[in-house]
Design an enzyme around this catalytic site. Structure first.
Site, PDB file in Angstrom:
ATOM      1  N   GLU A 142       0.841   3.893   1.832  1.00  0.00           N
ATOM      2  CA  GLU A 142       1.310   4.343   3.151  1.00  0.00           C
ATOM      3  C   GLU A 142       2.556   3.574   3.570  1.00  0.00           C
ATOM      4  OE1 GLU A 142      -1.732   3.408   2.180  1.00  0.00           O
ATOM      5  OE2 GLU A 142      -3.282   4.221   3.474  1.00  0.00           O
ATOM      6  N   CYS A 181      -1.850  -0.804   7.354  1.00  0.00           N
ATOM      7  CA  CYS A 181      -1.081   0.441   7.258  1.00  0.00           C
ATOM      8  C   CYS A 181      -1.197   1.235   8.558  1.00  0.00           C
ATOM      9  CB  CYS A 181      -1.541   1.274   6.067  1.00  0.00           C
ATOM     10  SG  CYS A 181      -1.092   0.508   4.505  1.00  0.00           S
ATOM     11  N   HIS A 210       0.825  -1.202   0.000  1.00  0.00           N
ATOM     12  CA  HIS A 210       0.000   0.000   0.000  1.00  0.00           C
ATOM     13  C   HIS A 210       0.868   1.264   0.000  1.00  0.00           C
ATOM     14  CE1 HIS A 210      -3.946  -2.048   1.502  1.00  0.00           C
ATOM     15  NE2 HIS A 210      -3.365  -2.705   0.513  1.00  0.00           N
ATOM     16  N   CYS A 215      -5.801   1.474   5.671  1.00  0.00           N
ATOM     17  CA  CYS A 215      -6.356   0.201   6.127  1.00  0.00           C
ATOM     18  C   CYS A 215      -5.719  -0.180   7.471  1.00  0.00           C
ATOM     19  CB  CYS A 215      -6.105  -0.892   5.085  1.00  0.00           C
ATOM     20  SG  CYS A 215      -4.388  -1.455   5.046  1.00  0.00           S
TER      21      CYS A 215
END
Ligand SMILES: Nc1ccn([C@H]2C[C@H](O)[C@@H](COP(=O)(O)O)O2)c(=O)n1
Ligand SMILES: [Zn+2]
Length: 189
Positions: A98, A125, A96, A122
């Site tokens: 992040e 993260c 992801h 999410c």
């Protein structure tokens, strides 16, 4: 025409009239736009997400977007969502935005930093954000906010004292135009 020629062409009166630009982008627009620019690198056909980490001095210390891990070709690993086997969908592989922004940091750490991100983080993260010491999140969209993963993120952020705020843009788009007419920008014209 170089800058010294331009200045030479300007009368003293013209020069004293020069005021600072008013339509420059502010810090928040700059950081969110940086996250959105990074997202343009993503190969994910359904969602392109970018993240930008900023320290207390308004210095960018990490940028990332969602993509396959290093060495895992984005031509060979899957981008599909719903597949009979989870091994054939992207979810087990994709990093992801992040996570990548944290891993890409160019400073010793990201403690007390702020993250600008396109989509709310999410739960996976969120754990990384908390452990990295990031204390503030600005996200643009909370589109999937009712999914358990995002509810869990909020629960963890609240417990860990990570502030999160939706960023409301002042303008709907920021344009980058490579076709600049530098001569027309000259204050002598
Ligand atoms: N905060 C987020 C949310 C999602 N992503 C990435 C992960 C996937 O590549 C894509 C979402 O795909 P979907 O679950 O909608 O099929 O966006 C992220 O990087 N950061
Ligand atoms: Zn995530």
């Amino acid at each position: 025409m170089d800058i010294s020629e331009m200045t030479a062409n300007m009368s003293l009166q013209d020069e004293t009239k020069l005021k600072k630009r008013e339509d420059y982008i502010d810090w928040q627009e700059y950081f969110m736009a940086t996250a959105f620019l990074a997202a343009k690198r993503s190969k994910d056909p359904s969602y392109q997400v970018g993240a930008c980490i900023v320290n207390k001095d308004n210095k960018i210390v990490g940028i990332g977007y969602n993509g396959m891990p290093i060495g895992c070709s984005d031509d060979e690993f899957p981008w599909a969502k719903k597949t009979p086997s989870p091994l054939d969908s992207k979810y087990l592989y994709v990093c992801h935005a992040e996570m990548n922004a944290i891993m890409n940091k160019n400073s010793a750490d990201v403690k007390d930093c702020t993250m600008y991100v396109g989509l709310f983080p999410c739960n996976e993260c969120a754990k990384m954000i908390i452990q990295a010491g990031i204390t503030k999140i600005y996200y643009l969209s909370d589109g999937k906010g009712d999914r358990p993963s995002y509810v869990a993120s909020k629960r963890m952020f609240d417990a860990a004292g990570v502030e999160y705020k939706q960023y409301v843009p002042k303008r709907s788009k920021i344009e980058i135009n490579f076709n600049v007419d530098w001569d027309a920008m000259s204050p002598s014209k």
